[in-house]
Write an enzyme that holds these catalytic residues in place. Structure first.
Site, short mmCIF file in Angstrom:
data_model
loop_
_atom_site.label_atom_id
_atom_site.label_comp_id
_atom_site.label_asym_id
_atom_site.label_seq_id
_atom_site.Cartn_x
_atom_site.Cartn_y
_atom_site.Cartn_z
N VAL A 117 0.68 -1.56 -0.31
CA VAL A 117 0.07 -0.38 -0.47
C VAL A 117 0.89 1.16 0.08
CG1 VAL A 117 -1.47 1.28 1.30
CG2 VAL A 117 -1.86 -1.33 0.86
N THR A 118 1.96 1.19 0.39
CA THR A 118 3.20 2.72 0.80
C THR A 118 2.98 2.47 -0.72
OG1 THR A 118 3.85 1.68 3.34
CG2 THR A 118 4.86 3.00 1.54
N ARG B 209 -1.01 -1.40 11.87
CA ARG B 209 -1.04 -1.23 13.61
C ARG B 209 -2.62 -2.59 13.79
NH1 ARG B 209 -0.93 3.73 13.20
NH2 ARG B 209 -3.07 4.16 12.77
N ASP C 279 7.40 8.48 1.81
CA ASP C 279 7.06 10.25 1.96
C ASP C 279 7.71 10.98 1.70
OD1 ASP C 279 4.73 8.81 3.36
OD2 ASP C 279 5.55 9.46 5.34
#
Length: 226
Positions: A34-35, A76, A93
């Site tokens: 997903v990142t 998480r 990021d």
């Protein structure tokens, strides 16, 4: 007030992200996937923005920027992420941020709006420093987990500027960039001050440990009386 708005916005994002995170984990998608996918999406949206398609660029970047909350939520729910996952997330990021603000600066340069170009570059540098200060402070054992404008807020603010530009307000995007630049610089100082205070608290001696034990050093009145 800013903290209340920030908390409310994040709660709203989490409300929509949690079901998606559960679904992706159920079908076997990993947080790292997903990142990477989110970063690729931001790069595509940045390209659209650089070519002057501000509406589509804003929509695509904003949609994929939300994966920054999605991959963390997935990690998480899965019971935490490894060190490489954290490194990958931070690296992607920085790459995505550079693409967004680089695209905005390029677009404004082609339009000859140079004060907006400078605002984009200041926002880019300040945003990178915001992230660096927190990461460096954590590596030193200091607390810098504060800030009025973090990454998600920065991208949403840029999105507002993109929508204003898409609506035909030429001043909208440059003005928003300068507001963002000021907020980002303010956040840098917020985090530096927080880290400095935590450092002072760590170095402050424990008064109870340094204070002499009265019972040990005070003479025994009964012994003196004898």
């Amino acid at each position: 007030m800013a903290k209340i708005v920030q908390t409310t916005a994040r709660a709203a994002v989490a409300y929509g992200v949690n079901p998606v995170a559960r679904f992706l984990l159920r079908i076997g998608v990993t947080p790292n996937a997903v990142t990477v996918a989110g970063t690729v999406g931001v790069l595509i949206g940045s390209y659209f923005g650089s070519q002057g398609h501000l509406l589509w660029g804003t929509v695509i970047v904003t949609a994929f920027a939300l994966t920054d909350a999605l991959d963390g939520t997935m990690a998480r729910m899965r019971g935490g992420t490894g060190k490489f996952g954290a490194l990958l997330d931070s690296s992607m990021d920085r790459l995505a941020d550079g693409a967004v603000f680089g695209a905005v600066a390029y677009y404004l340069a082609t339009e000859g709006i140079w004060w907006g170009v400078i605002g984009a570059l200041v926002s880019l540098v300040a945003g990178q420093v915001v992230s660096y200060v927190k990461a460096r402070a954590q590596s030193l054992g200091l607390n810098a987990d504060v800030g009025i404008v973090e990454r998600l807020e920065r991208l949403l603010i840029v999105g507002v500027g993109g929508l204003l530009g898409a609506a035909g307000l030429d001043w909208g995007l440059p003005a928003v960039l300068w507001v963002l630049a000021a907020l980002s610089l303010f956040t840098v100082f917020q985090r530096l001050i927080s880290a400095a205070r935590s450092d002072v608290r760590e170095q402050a001696p424990d008064v109870r440990e340094q204070a002499p034990d009265v019972k040990e050093h005070a003479p025994d009145v009964r012994e003196q009386a004898e």
